[in-house]
Scaffold this motif. Structure first.
Motif, PDB file in Angstrom:
ATOM      1  N   CYS A   1       0.252  -8.915  -1.818  1.00 41.02           N
ATOM      2  CA  CYS A   1       0.583  -8.707  -3.054  1.00 41.02           C
ATOM      3  C   CYS A   1      -0.022  -8.577  -3.982  1.00 41.02           C
ATOM      4  N   THR A   2      -1.617  -9.981  -4.177  1.00 38.45           N
ATOM      5  CA  THR A   2      -1.832  -9.766  -5.345  1.00 38.45           C
ATOM      6  C   THR A   2      -2.476  -9.064  -5.467  1.00 38.45           C
ATOM      7  N   SER A   3      -2.779  -7.313  -4.155  1.00 39.26           N
ATOM      8  CA  SER A   3      -4.188  -6.836  -4.374  1.00 39.26           C
ATOM      9  C   SER A   3      -3.671  -5.561  -5.054  1.00 39.26           C
ATOM     10  N   ILE A   4      -2.268  -5.134  -6.150  1.00 37.05           N
ATOM     11  CA  ILE A   4      -1.675  -4.440  -6.673  1.00 37.05           C
ATOM     12  C   ILE A   4      -1.975  -4.125  -8.143  1.00 37.05           C
TER      13      ILE A   4
ATOM     14  N   ARG B   1       0.918  -0.972   0.038  1.00 34.70           N
ATOM     15  CA  ARG B   1       0.133  -0.040   0.062  1.00 34.70           C
ATOM     16  C   ARG B   1       0.598   1.728  -0.348  1.00 34.70           C
ATOM     17  N   GLU B   2       0.447   2.254  -0.159  1.00 32.92           N
ATOM     18  CA  GLU B   2       1.572   3.866  -0.792  1.00 32.92           C
ATOM     19  C   GLU B   2       1.121   4.172   0.319  1.00 32.92           C
ATOM     20  N   GLY B   3       3.483   4.491   1.280  1.00 33.27           N
ATOM     21  CA  GLY B   3       3.119   4.932   1.866  1.00 33.27           C
ATOM     22  C   GLY B   3       3.616   3.797   3.435  1.00 33.27           C
ATOM     23  N   SER B   4       3.599   2.569   3.301  1.00 29.93           N
ATOM     24  CA  SER B   4       3.951   1.649   3.605  1.00 29.93           C
ATOM     25  C   SER B   4       5.487   1.803   4.044  1.00 29.93           C
ATOM     26  N   GLY B   5       6.432   2.421   3.942  1.00 27.04           N
ATOM     27  CA  GLY B   5       8.133   2.890   4.006  1.00 27.04           C
ATOM     28  C   GLY B   5       8.666   1.207   4.508  1.00 27.04           C
ATOM     29  N   VAL B   6       7.725   0.395   3.437  1.00 24.70           N
ATOM     30  CA  VAL B   6       8.418  -0.739   3.042  1.00 24.70           C
ATOM     31  C   VAL B   6       9.402  -0.985   1.643  1.00 24.70           C
TER      32      VAL B   6
ATOM     33  N   SER C   1       8.309  -3.015  -1.755  1.00 22.89           N
ATOM     34  CA  SER C   1       7.307  -3.671  -1.789  1.00 22.89           C
ATOM     35  C   SER C   1       6.571  -1.946  -2.461  1.00 22.89           C
ATOM     36  N   GLU C   2       6.810  -0.750  -2.116  1.00 25.98           N
ATOM     37  CA  GLU C   2       7.234   0.000  -2.620  1.00 25.98           C
ATOM     38  C   GLU C   2       7.122   0.600  -4.234  1.00 25.98           C
ATOM     39  N   ALA C   3       8.616  -0.195  -4.052  1.00 26.27           N
ATOM     40  CA  ALA C   3       9.453  -0.391  -5.562  1.00 26.27           C
ATOM     41  C   ALA C   3       8.698  -1.111  -6.537  1.00 26.27           C
ATOM     42  N   LEU C   4       7.832  -2.377  -5.533  1.00 29.93           N
ATOM     43  CA  LEU C   4       7.004  -3.080  -7.013  1.00 29.93           C
ATOM     44  C   LEU C   4       5.163  -2.642  -7.103  1.00 29.93           C
ATOM     45  N   LEU C   5       5.468  -1.311  -6.447  1.00 30.72           N
ATOM     46  CA  LEU C   5       4.043  -1.152  -6.617  1.00 30.72           C
ATOM     47  C   LEU C   5       4.337  -0.254  -8.087  1.00 30.72           C
TER      48      LEU C   5
END
Length: 306
Positions: free
Chosen positions: A262-265, A145-150, A153-157
Motif C-alpha cells: 500500500c505504501t507504494s501508491i 498495482r494497475e490491473g491486479s483485479g483486487v 486495491s484498485e479502488a484506493l488507487l
C-alpha cells in the motif's frame, strides 16, 4: 515445521488451490463484527468536520460495502497532503480504529497546516470477518498495482491518483498478530501450494521502510514517539524481525513497489507502515489505538519540519 507435517485443513500439500478449495475456504468465513456500526457510523459522526466521500463499492454475494474516505473540509491546494490508510488487512483492528481516533482527537491540531485524506478501512469484508484476505482469498496488500483485479486495491488507487505525485506523507496502519503465524501464513502457504516455514512473531511495535528509498531518520522519529505508548520489538537471535534484517531499532524494510504494498501508491518522500502488536500481555486495545495515533502525529510533525 513444514505444512507437510501439519497440513492446513483445506487443500492438498504442495498443490495450489483451485476453485473448490477457495469455495471451501470462503464457506468457513463468518461475520464477527459490523463495518456499518464500527466504521460507517464513525464516519457519519465525523461528517460535521470532514468531507466524507464514497470512493467505490465492493460486493461479495449478498454483502455490499461502500468504501469511504474522509478529507479536510477546507482543502487548500497550497498545503501539503497527508494520506492515512487503515484496514488494508481487515483483521488488523487498531489500523482502522487508530485512523478514526486520530481524526476524532488530533486532526484539528493540523488544520490549516496539511490536507488530510483518510481511508480508515480499505477492506470492509475482511474487517467484518477478522481476516487478512478478501472474499476471493486475495491479499489487497500485495495487489496495489494497475490491473491486479483486487477491487479494494484498485479502488484506493483511483482515490489516490490525484495526489500520487504531490503527497508529502503516507501512513499505512497495520498490526502483526499471533494469528499471522497460526492461521494467515499457513493459509497463504496452502493457497499457493508451498511449504509453511514458521518465522516467529515480533513482540512489540515496529515500522516498515522502503528498501528502494530508505528514510531512516523519519522511521526512527516514529519509533521514538510510539515508545512512549507501547514497547518496541527487539530483533531476534538472527538480528531480524519477521524474517527481515533490522536496520535500526524497530525498523525493517521491504521493496514496496515490487511487492505491490500500500505504501507504494504515492511518491511521498515520507512513507511508513506501522506494525502494532496487539497480542502482547503488556498492552490493551486502547494502547494499540493510541500507538497508531502517536505514530501518525510524530510522522506529520517530522514531515512538516523536514
Amino acid at each position: 515445521m513444514s505444512s507437510t507435517a501439519h497440513p492446513y485443513p483445506i487443500g492438498t500439500p504442495g498443490k495450489p488451490w483451485g476453485d473448490n478449495e477457495r469455495a471451501e475456504w470462503l464457506s468457513r468465513q463468518a461475520r464477527q463484527r459490523s463495518y456499518e456500526q464500527d466504521v460507517l457510523a464513525a464516519a457519519d459522526r465525523l461528517g460535521s468536520r470532514f468531507d466524507v466521500e464514497e470512493y467505490g463499492r465492493v460486493a461479495y454475494g449478498q454483502d455490499a460495502y461502500p468504501l469511504v474516505a474522509l478529507r479536510s473540509r477546507s482543502w487548500n491546494n497550497d498545503l501539503p497532503v497527508v494520506l492515512i490508510t487503515g484496514g488494508v488487512h481487515g483483521y488488523e483492528t487498531s489500523g482502522v480504529h487508530g485512523a478514526l481516533q486520530f481524526l476524532e482527537q488530533r486532526a484539528a491540531n493540523y488544520a490549516g497546516r496539511v490536507n488530510l485524506l483518510v481511508a480508515p478501512c480499505v477492506s470492509p469484508w475482511a474487517y467484518e470477518r477478522i481476516h487478512r484476505w478478501n472474499a476471493n482469498a486475495q491479499d489487497p496488500n500485495r495487489s496495489f498495482r494497475e490491473g491486479s483485479g483486487v477491487e479494494e486495491s484498485e479502488a484506493l488507487l483511483r482515490l489516490v491518483a490525484p495526489i500520487r505525485e504531490s503527497a508529502l506523507l503516507h501512513m499505512d496502519l497495520h498490526e502483526t498478530t499471533d494469528t499471522d503465524e497460526s492461521e494467515f501464513r499457513p493459509a497463504l502457504a496452502a493457497r499457493d501450494g508451498k511449504p509453511f516455514e514458521p518465522a516467529g512473531i515480533p513482540d512489540g511495535f515496529y515500522v516498515v521502510d522502503d528498501s528502494a528509498a530508505p528514510n531512516p531518520d523519519f522511521q526512527q522519529a516514529v519509533v521514538k514517539a510510539v515508545e512512549e505508548v507501547t514497547h518496541i520489538a527487539p530483533a531476534d537471535d538472527k538480528g531480524e524481525l519477521f524474517g527481515s534484517p533490522v536496520l535500526a531499532r524497530g525498523v525493517i524494510a521491504y521493496p514496496l513497489t515490487e511487492w505491490g504494498l500500500c505504501t507504494s501508491i504515492t511518491r511521498a518522500p515520507f512513507r511508513t507502515t506501522t506494525e502494532v502488536y496487539p497480542d502482547s500481555q503488556q498492552v490493551t486495545p486502547d494502547q494499540c489505538n493510541a500507538a497508531q495515533v502517536a505514530a501518525v502525529c510524530a510522522a506529520i510533525d517530522y514531515a512538516l519540519a523536514n
